[in-house]
Design a protein around this motif. Structure first.
Motif, mmCIF file in Angstrom:
data_model
loop_
_atom_site.group_PDB
_atom_site.id
_atom_site.type_symbol
_atom_site.label_atom_id
_atom_site.label_comp_id
_atom_site.label_asym_id
_atom_site.label_seq_id
_atom_site.Cartn_x
_atom_site.Cartn_y
_atom_site.Cartn_z
ATOM 1 N N ALA A 63 32.317 50.508 39.761
ATOM 2 C CA ALA A 63 32.927 50.725 39.073
ATOM 3 C C ALA A 63 34.847 50.292 38.431
ATOM 4 C CB ALA A 63 33.553 52.490 38.885
ATOM 5 N N SER A 64 34.398 49.267 39.512
ATOM 6 C CA SER A 64 36.081 48.472 39.775
ATOM 7 C C SER A 64 35.791 47.258 39.287
ATOM 8 C CB SER A 64 35.962 47.960 40.833
ATOM 9 O OG SER A 64 35.663 47.100 41.693
ATOM 10 N N LYS A 65 36.868 46.485 38.871
ATOM 11 C CA LYS A 65 36.847 44.896 38.367
ATOM 12 C C LYS A 65 36.469 44.212 38.890
ATOM 13 C CE LYS A 65 41.126 45.638 37.432
ATOM 14 N NZ LYS A 65 42.687 45.588 36.307
ATOM 15 N N SER A 66 36.036 44.560 40.071
ATOM 16 C CA SER A 66 35.756 42.968 40.923
ATOM 17 C C SER A 66 36.192 41.025 41.218
ATOM 18 C CB SER A 66 34.466 43.224 40.653
ATOM 19 O OG SER A 66 33.131 44.073 40.660
ATOM 20 N N GLY A 67 37.399 42.209 41.397
ATOM 21 C CA GLY A 67 38.395 40.785 41.311
ATOM 22 C C GLY A 67 38.292 39.585 39.678
ATOM 23 N N TYR A 68 38.058 40.474 38.458
ATOM 24 C CA TYR A 68 38.119 39.918 37.678
ATOM 25 C C TYR A 68 39.351 40.371 36.741
ATOM 26 C CZ TYR A 68 32.985 38.288 37.427
ATOM 27 O OH TYR A 68 31.722 37.504 37.937
ATOM 28 N N ALA A 69 40.048 39.340 36.217
ATOM 29 C CA ALA A 69 41.382 40.288 35.584
ATOM 30 C C ALA A 69 41.355 41.231 34.197
ATOM 31 C CB ALA A 69 41.449 38.976 34.512
ATOM 32 N N HIS A 70 39.760 41.757 34.224
ATOM 33 C CA HIS A 70 40.268 43.091 33.348
ATOM 34 C C HIS A 70 38.490 43.043 33.059
ATOM 35 C CE1 HIS A 70 38.886 40.033 29.850
ATOM 36 N NE2 HIS A 70 40.047 39.491 30.177
#
Length: 197
Positions: free
Chosen positions: A57-64
């Protein structure tokens, strides 16, 4: 026990979830959770286990999130089809009860990037089911006085399962008697609980 407005907020602590519906009151104690209607009558509802984790559910290191979703597409498609392929056909047991002959039209309703997926869905529905299909943005659908009735099949697409305009559009379609189905990433979300399949 925890109380939150979103399943993802609790996943660091538990994967066992009981959903509280609109118009219900909940009492949360250390060893017990009980829900009731506003008139005081008890609500009997089983909890379920969420099979995804907070990392998904998180951005996992991606900018968005959009960039994350683009990169996750191959894995998401593989997960969706896992256990559903028989030869060169996909088996969708959740939709086995649908008799497409009873519908005169289909509508796909979504917001944001889900709307673009809906445009592909429109082509597939018209090509495979030979059912006239419209695709609408949820924020416009809910205010546009759409032609929808008991012979309309409505597909609602929302990644979170909680998109407000898509949920409001679902309520409109249900009130008009449409058959409703959803495509979402979130087990137990409001949209998943609010549709027939």
């Amino acid at each position: 026990n925890f109380l939150a407005s979103d399943i993802a907020a609790m996943l660091a602590h538990t994967h066992t979830v009981m959903v509280i519906e609109n118009g219900e009151v909940v009492a949360v104690r250390r060893a017990q959770v009980s829900a009731m209607q506003l008139d005081g009558s008890a609500v009997q509802r089983e909890s379920f286990v969420v099979e995804w984790d907070a990392e998904s559910a998180s951005k996992s290191g991606y900018a968005h999130y959009v960039l994350k979703e683009i990169h996750e597409q191959p894995e998401a498609i593989a997960n969706c089809l896992r256990g559903r392929l028989e030869g060169n056909r996909a088996q969708l047991s959740e939709l086995a009860h649908l008799d497409l002959r009873r519908f005169t039209r289909a509508q796909v309703v979504a917001c944001g990037t889900s709307y673009y997926a809906g445009l592909i869905g429109k082509q597939l529905i018209e090509g495979w089911a030979r059912l006239p299909c419209e695709c609408a943005i949820g924020s416009e659908y809910r205010y546009a006085h759409p032609v929808v009735d008991e012979r309309t099949l409505c597909l609602f697409i929302t990644q979170s399962g909680e998109t407000a305009d898509t949920l409001a559009s679902l309520e409109l379609a249900r009130a008009a008697g449409a058959t409703t189905i959803a495509l979402t990433n979130v087990q137990g979300s409001s949209i998943a609980r609010g549709v027939e399949a």
